[in-house]
Design a protein around this motif. Structure first.
Motif, PDB file in Angstrom:
ATOM      1  N   LEU A 165      80.109 -21.599  21.098  1.00 17.48           N
ATOM      2  CA  LEU A 165      80.247 -20.167  21.355  1.00 17.48           C
ATOM      3  C   LEU A 165      78.984 -19.427  20.914  1.00 17.48           C
ATOM      4  CD1 LEU A 165      83.921 -19.492  20.162  1.00 17.48           C
ATOM      5  CD2 LEU A 165      83.085 -19.785  22.489  1.00 17.48           C
ATOM      6  N   VAL A 166      78.530 -18.509  21.743  1.00 18.86           N
ATOM      7  CA  VAL A 166      77.396 -17.647  21.433  1.00 18.86           C
ATOM      8  C   VAL A 166      77.878 -16.212  21.626  1.00 18.86           C
ATOM      9  CG1 VAL A 166      75.066 -16.953  22.098  1.00 18.86           C
ATOM     10  CG2 VAL A 166      75.729 -19.358  22.211  1.00 18.86           C
ATOM     11  N   LEU A 167      77.896 -15.445  20.515  1.00 22.43           N
ATOM     12  CA  LEU A 167      78.394 -14.067  20.548  1.00 22.43           C
ATOM     13  C   LEU A 167      79.802 -13.996  21.129  1.00 22.43           C
ATOM     14  CD1 LEU A 167      75.148 -12.300  21.828  1.00 22.43           C
ATOM     15  CD2 LEU A 167      75.935 -12.467  19.455  1.00 22.43           C
ATOM     16  N   GLY A 168      80.605 -14.984  20.810  1.00 20.35           N
ATOM     17  CA  GLY A 168      81.986 -15.015  21.264  1.00 20.35           C
ATOM     18  C   GLY A 168      82.177 -15.510  22.690  1.00 20.35           C
ATOM     19  N   TRP A 199      78.717 -20.142  29.927  1.00 24.92           N
ATOM     20  CA  TRP A 199      78.820 -18.829  30.559  1.00 24.92           C
ATOM     21  C   TRP A 199      77.572 -18.003  30.272  1.00 24.92           C
ATOM     22  CZ3 TRP A 199      84.144 -16.072  30.737  1.00 24.92           C
ATOM     23  CH2 TRP A 199      85.095 -16.939  31.273  1.00 24.92           C
ATOM     24  N   VAL A 200      77.095 -18.098  29.033  1.00 22.50           N
ATOM     25  CA  VAL A 200      75.888 -17.342  28.662  1.00 22.50           C
ATOM     26  C   VAL A 200      74.697 -17.832  29.484  1.00 22.50           C
ATOM     27  CG1 VAL A 200      74.252 -16.882  26.802  1.00 22.50           C
ATOM     28  CG2 VAL A 200      76.713 -16.816  26.336  1.00 22.50           C
ATOM     29  N   ILE A 201      74.563 -19.142  29.582  1.00 21.08           N
ATOM     30  CA  ILE A 201      73.423 -19.691  30.323  1.00 21.08           C
ATOM     31  C   ILE A 201      73.531 -19.351  31.806  1.00 21.08           C
ATOM     32  CG2 ILE A 201      72.315 -21.816  31.092  1.00 21.08           C
ATOM     33  CD1 ILE A 201      72.897 -22.978  28.317  1.00 21.08           C
ATOM     34  N   LEU A 202      74.690 -19.631  32.396  1.00 21.06           N
ATOM     35  CA  LEU A 202      74.843 -19.425  33.836  1.00 21.06           C
ATOM     36  C   LEU A 202      75.000 -17.955  34.223  1.00 21.06           C
ATOM     37  CD1 LEU A 202      77.190 -22.433  34.628  1.00 21.06           C
ATOM     38  CD2 LEU A 202      74.740 -22.238  35.058  1.00 21.06           C
ATOM     39  N   GLY A 203      75.551 -17.148  33.334  1.00 19.99           N
ATOM     40  CA  GLY A 203      75.794 -15.745  33.666  1.00 19.99           C
ATOM     41  C   GLY A 203      74.685 -14.801  33.259  1.00 19.99           C
ATOM     42  N   ILE A 204      73.859 -15.220  32.299  1.00 19.78           N
ATOM     43  CA  ILE A 204      72.833 -14.302  31.796  1.00 19.78           C
ATOM     44  C   ILE A 204      71.434 -14.905  31.899  1.00 19.78           C
ATOM     45  CG2 ILE A 204      72.009 -13.053  29.772  1.00 19.78           C
ATOM     46  CD1 ILE A 204      74.959 -12.918  28.847  1.00 19.78           C
ATOM     47  N   LEU A 205      71.221 -16.093  31.396  1.00 23.37           N
ATOM     48  CA  LEU A 205      69.882 -16.656  31.282  1.00 23.37           C
ATOM     49  C   LEU A 205      69.290 -17.148  32.593  1.00 23.37           C
ATOM     50  CD1 LEU A 205      70.158 -18.540  27.877  1.00 23.37           C
ATOM     51  CD2 LEU A 205      69.296 -16.246  28.340  1.00 23.37           C
ATOM     52  N   VAL A 206      70.117 -17.368  33.590  1.00 21.12           N
ATOM     53  CA  VAL A 206      69.603 -17.833  34.877  1.00 21.12           C
ATOM     54  C   VAL A 206      68.766 -16.742  35.554  1.00 21.12           C
ATOM     55  CG1 VAL A 206      70.307 -18.471  37.219  1.00 21.12           C
ATOM     56  CG2 VAL A 206      71.366 -19.561  35.252  1.00 21.12           C
ATOM     57  N   TYR A 207      69.179 -15.506  35.421  1.00 19.17           N
ATOM     58  CA  TYR A 207      68.503 -14.412  36.119  1.00 19.17           C
ATOM     59  C   TYR A 207      67.057 -14.204  35.680  1.00 19.17           C
ATOM     60  CZ  TYR A 207      73.063 -13.601  38.052  1.00 19.17           C
ATOM     61  OH  TYR A 207      74.249 -13.769  38.703  1.00 19.17           O
ATOM     62  N   PRO A 208      66.749 -14.239  34.373  1.00 22.51           N
ATOM     63  CA  PRO A 208      65.335 -14.142  34.012  1.00 22.51           C
ATOM     64  C   PRO A 208      64.494 -15.304  34.560  1.00 22.51           C
ATOM     65  CG  PRO A 208      66.694 -13.667  32.104  1.00 22.51           C
ATOM     66  CD  PRO A 208      67.605 -14.141  33.197  1.00 22.51           C
ATOM     67  N   VAL A 209      65.074 -16.482  34.641  1.00 20.97           N
ATOM     68  CA  VAL A 209      64.340 -17.630  35.191  1.00 20.97           C
ATOM     69  C   VAL A 209      63.998 -17.375  36.654  1.00 20.97           C
ATOM     70  CG1 VAL A 209      64.530 -20.072  35.819  1.00 20.97           C
ATOM     71  CG2 VAL A 209      65.323 -19.297  33.574  1.00 20.97           C
ATOM     72  N   VAL A 210      64.971 -16.910  37.412  1.00 18.32           N
ATOM     73  CA  VAL A 210      64.744 -16.626  38.828  1.00 18.32           C
ATOM     74  C   VAL A 210      63.746 -15.477  38.988  1.00 18.32           C
ATOM     75  CG1 VAL A 210      65.852 -15.825  40.959  1.00 18.32           C
ATOM     76  CG2 VAL A 210      66.981 -17.538  39.535  1.00 18.32           C
ATOM     77  N   TYR A 211      63.861 -14.446  38.135  1.00 18.53           N
ATOM     78  CA  TYR A 211      62.939 -13.313  38.206  1.00 18.53           C
ATOM     79  C   TYR A 211      61.496 -13.757  37.934  1.00 18.53           C
ATOM     80  CZ  TYR A 211      60.605  -8.943  37.127  1.00 18.53           C
ATOM     81  OH  TYR A 211      59.717  -7.908  37.099  1.00 18.53           O
TER      82      TYR A 211
END
Length: 126
Positions: A82-85, A90-102
């Motif tokens: 768990l990261v921040l609950g 989910w954190v990787i696929l829902g949040i961190l993927v977008y900066p990589v694509v950007y």
């Protein structure tokens, strides 16, 4: 009654109008416009450069994003961490993927513009 005469008209011409005209020097842009063999080679070169860049960026993104499932498979505790609950996947696929694509998109655009600028400068010099 006499009509007043206005100022006399004067015709101004260039002193070089009678000079022999040189044919315009062949340029790369003319070669491309006229679709000559050399123009085809120039365009093929540009397309190949753009294709290499595209494949390199796609490969980089695939390696980075493709390693995510590999991480979860090789390190099973990451599936339930768990990261921040929120679960790490989910954190990787829902949040961190977008900066990589950007970042990948920014790299692509900058390099594509660089390729086009270099091509334009090269063709303009020819």
């Amino acid at each position: 009654m006499s009509t007043p005469e206005g100022p006399r008209r004067v015709r101004v011409t260039s002193p070089r109008t009678s000079a022999a005209r040189r044919p315009p020097a062949p340029t790369g842009t003319r070669e491309i416009d006229e679709q000559t063999r050399l123009g085809e080679i120039y365009m093929h070169s540009l397309v190949q450069s753009q294709l290499r860049l595209t494949l390199a960026v796609i490969a980089g993104v695939l390696v980075i994003l493709g390693s995510i499932p590999l991480l979860f498979w090789l390190v099973p505790p990451t599936r339930t961490l768990l990261v921040l609950g929120l679960p790490l996947p989910w954190v990787i696929l829902g949040i961190l993927v977008y900066p990589v694509v950007y970042v990948a998109a920014r790299i692509y655009v900058r390099q594509a513009e660089r390729i086009e600028t270099e091509f334009t400068e090269f063709v303009g010099r020819q």
